[in-house]
Design a protein around this motif. Structure first.
Motif, PDB file in Angstrom:
ATOM      1  N   ALA A  41      80.728  45.230 -22.074  1.00  0.00           N
ATOM      2  CA  ALA A  41      79.634  46.184 -21.870  1.00  0.00           C
ATOM      3  C   ALA A  41      78.510  45.947 -22.869  1.00  0.00           C
ATOM      4  CB  ALA A  41      80.157  47.616 -21.987  1.00  0.00           C
ATOM      5  N   SER A  96      76.484  58.302 -31.793  1.00  0.00           N
ATOM      6  CA  SER A  96      76.590  56.849 -31.626  1.00  0.00           C
ATOM      7  C   SER A  96      75.855  56.052 -32.692  1.00  0.00           C
ATOM      8  CB  SER A  96      76.053  56.450 -30.240  1.00  0.00           C
ATOM      9  OG  SER A  96      74.692  56.836 -30.099  1.00  0.00           O
ATOM     10  N   ARG A 119      86.887  45.302 -22.663  1.00  0.00           N
ATOM     11  CA  ARG A 119      85.944  45.941 -21.718  1.00  0.00           C
ATOM     12  C   ARG A 119      84.680  46.391 -22.449  1.00  0.00           C
ATOM     13  NH1 ARG A 119      90.659  48.526 -19.988  1.00  0.00           N
ATOM     14  NH2 ARG A 119      90.010  50.464 -21.013  1.00  0.00           N
ATOM     15  N   HIS A 120      84.842  46.999 -23.607  1.00  0.00           N
ATOM     16  CA  HIS A 120      83.669  47.468 -24.350  1.00  0.00           C
ATOM     17  C   HIS A 120      82.832  46.291 -24.850  1.00  0.00           C
ATOM     18  CE1 HIS A 120      85.123  51.438 -23.924  1.00  0.00           C
ATOM     19  NE2 HIS A 120      86.113  51.336 -24.777  1.00  0.00           N
ATOM     20  N   LYS A 121      83.494  45.206 -25.213  1.00  0.00           N
ATOM     21  CA  LYS A 121      82.758  44.008 -25.644  1.00  0.00           C
ATOM     22  C   LYS A 121      81.899  43.468 -24.506  1.00  0.00           C
ATOM     23  CE  LYS A 121      83.438  39.391 -27.605  1.00  0.00           C
ATOM     24  NZ  LYS A 121      84.452  38.416 -28.113  1.00  0.00           N
ATOM     25  N   LYS A 144      82.667  52.199 -29.408  1.00  0.00           N
ATOM     26  CA  LYS A 144      83.916  52.273 -28.650  1.00  0.00           C
ATOM     27  C   LYS A 144      84.742  51.009 -28.862  1.00  0.00           C
ATOM     28  CE  LYS A 144      82.027  55.301 -25.058  1.00  0.00           C
ATOM     29  NZ  LYS A 144      81.617  55.412 -23.640  1.00  0.00           N
ATOM     30  N   TYR A 145      84.067  49.868 -28.925  1.00  0.00           N
ATOM     31  CA  TYR A 145      84.766  48.617 -29.218  1.00  0.00           C
ATOM     32  C   TYR A 145      85.407  48.673 -30.602  1.00  0.00           C
ATOM     33  CZ  TYR A 145      85.282  43.822 -30.920  1.00  0.00           C
ATOM     34  OH  TYR A 145      85.774  42.684 -31.494  1.00  0.00           O
ATOM     35  N   ALA A 159      78.595  51.404 -26.842  1.00  0.00           N
ATOM     36  CA  ALA A 159      79.726  50.550 -26.466  1.00  0.00           C
ATOM     37  C   ALA A 159      80.307  49.853 -27.691  1.00  0.00           C
ATOM     38  CB  ALA A 159      79.279  49.516 -25.424  1.00  0.00           C
ATOM     39  N   THR A 160      79.450  49.514 -28.660  1.00  0.00           N
ATOM     40  CA  THR A 160      79.928  48.880 -29.888  1.00  0.00           C
ATOM     41  C   THR A 160      80.868  49.797 -30.648  1.00  0.00           C
ATOM     42  OG1 THR A 160      77.935  47.522 -30.127  1.00  0.00           O
ATOM     43  CG2 THR A 160      79.213  47.930 -32.114  1.00  0.00           C
TER      44      THR A 160
END
Length: 349
Positions: free
Chosen positions: A188, A311, A184-186, A69-70, A66-67
């Protein structure tokens, strides 16, 4: 008078006997509960440190995904904002030039009006629909003086201004969409890290201290000076490796690119930036920086990537080892590239 015998007294219940029976019942109930729970009582129904570590590792890996993606969404938003600001500034400059041209044309028209010599083409240009005038190519073709050229220039400027404003609106939309995605990613990331913390809280203090000690224990950088240490592929790669060594011990901070904390791709970006090379911000874009290499071709300074979703990334330093920012709670450190599923490698140009 006959005497009456006294009523028999009711039997007193023994408090001690009742307490004993209650205690026995509770003991039996507790034993049954313990049996149903697999032979342990509620107080001891805790996950083992190994179980906690496995789940925490999974949450932290998902948080890292998620990071990245953020990071990607934030980078897109930042670029869109820069483009929007540039377009808005250019639109303001063109608006000023358009207004100046209109004022100049108006001043000329005023002078012509006062002298009673307003040209028919100018009258049409100053009508309520100058665009209609410009669309009449026959008039534009016959307009050879400076005023006709000014009118045509105004039309072109208006067209370019409309295009610029449309592009600026598109960039603004892109920026807002990317900012929403980053938010949203933050969330998550924060959710996964909070879940990991809740699991760690279920350990005893001693268990958690032992686990955290293993996570934060720095590794001695002896591999750097070994006689078998391979040479970096380029001088720039050597500078990137040198920077990575100076970052050892810095905390993992998600979304950070230094100097007081890094996430995994933030560390590799900072290392190569110190070598004069600009890398993209995320793992899944860094793997396409430079050119791909095989695991057998690895040399110090190369980027090594892990997991199927690309990732995680580290900076290879030789002898099968890398320097990387592992996850929250673990500082920048050296590790074996066999610690995680290897996904690929790249050599920045």
């Amino acid at each position: 008078m006959a005497s009456h015998s006294p009523h028999p007294k009711p039997k007193q219940r023994s408090l001690a006997g009742t307490t004993a029976r209650t205690a026995a019942l509770l003991a039996l109930t507790g034993a049954a509960s313990a049996t149903l729970l697999g032979g342990t009582g509620y107080a001891e129904n805790r996950p083992t440190p190994a179980q906690v570590k496995a789940k925490v590792d999974r949450y932290q890996r998902e948080a890292e995904e998620a990071t990245e993606k953020y990071n990607g969404a934030k980078t897109t938003a930042d670029k869109a904002r820069e483009a929007y600001d540039d377009l808005r500034d250019e639109a303001a400059r063109r608006t000023a030039r358009l207004n100046a041209a209109r004022n100049a044309l108006g001043a000329f028209a005023t002078a012509q009006y006062r002298s009673g010599t307003v040209a028919p083409t100018l009258q049409l240009a100053l009508s309520s629909s100058p665009d209609q005038y410009l669309r009449r190519a026959s008039l534009a073709d016959r307009a050879g003086d400076r005023q006709a050229a000014t009118i045509a220039s105004i039309g072109r400027q208006k067209g370019k201004l409309r295009t610029l404003r449309g592009e600026a609106a598109d960039r603004l939309h892109q920026m807002r969409a990317s900012q929403a995605a980053a938010a949203r990613h933050k969330k998550a990331v924060q959710k996964k890290l909070a879940a990991a913390d809740r699991l760690l809280d279920r350990l005893t203090r001693e268990q958690r201290q032992r686990l955290e000690a293993r996570e934060t224990r720095p590794e001695r950088p002896a591999a750097r000076t070994t006689t078998h240490h391979p040479a970096p592929a380029t001088t720039r790669a050597a500078r990137a490796v040198s920077f990575a060594y100076t970052a050892l011990g810095q905390p993992y901070v998600w979304g950070a690119t230094g100097p007081h904390g890094y996430d995994c791709s933030g560390l590799t970006q900072a290392a190569w930036r110190a070598a004069g090379v600009s890398l993209p911000r995320t793992t899944y874009t860094q793997i396409n920086a430079g050119h791909r290499i095989s695991r057998a071709e690895l040399a110090p300074g190369d980027l090594v990537f892990f997991y199927s979703g690309i990732s995680h990334v580290g900076l290879y330093i030789g002898n099968g080892r890398m320097i990387h920012a592992p996850h929250p709670g673990a500082p920048v450190r050296m590790a074996s590239i066999t610690d995680m599923p290897f996904a690929g490698a790249a050599r920045p140009a």
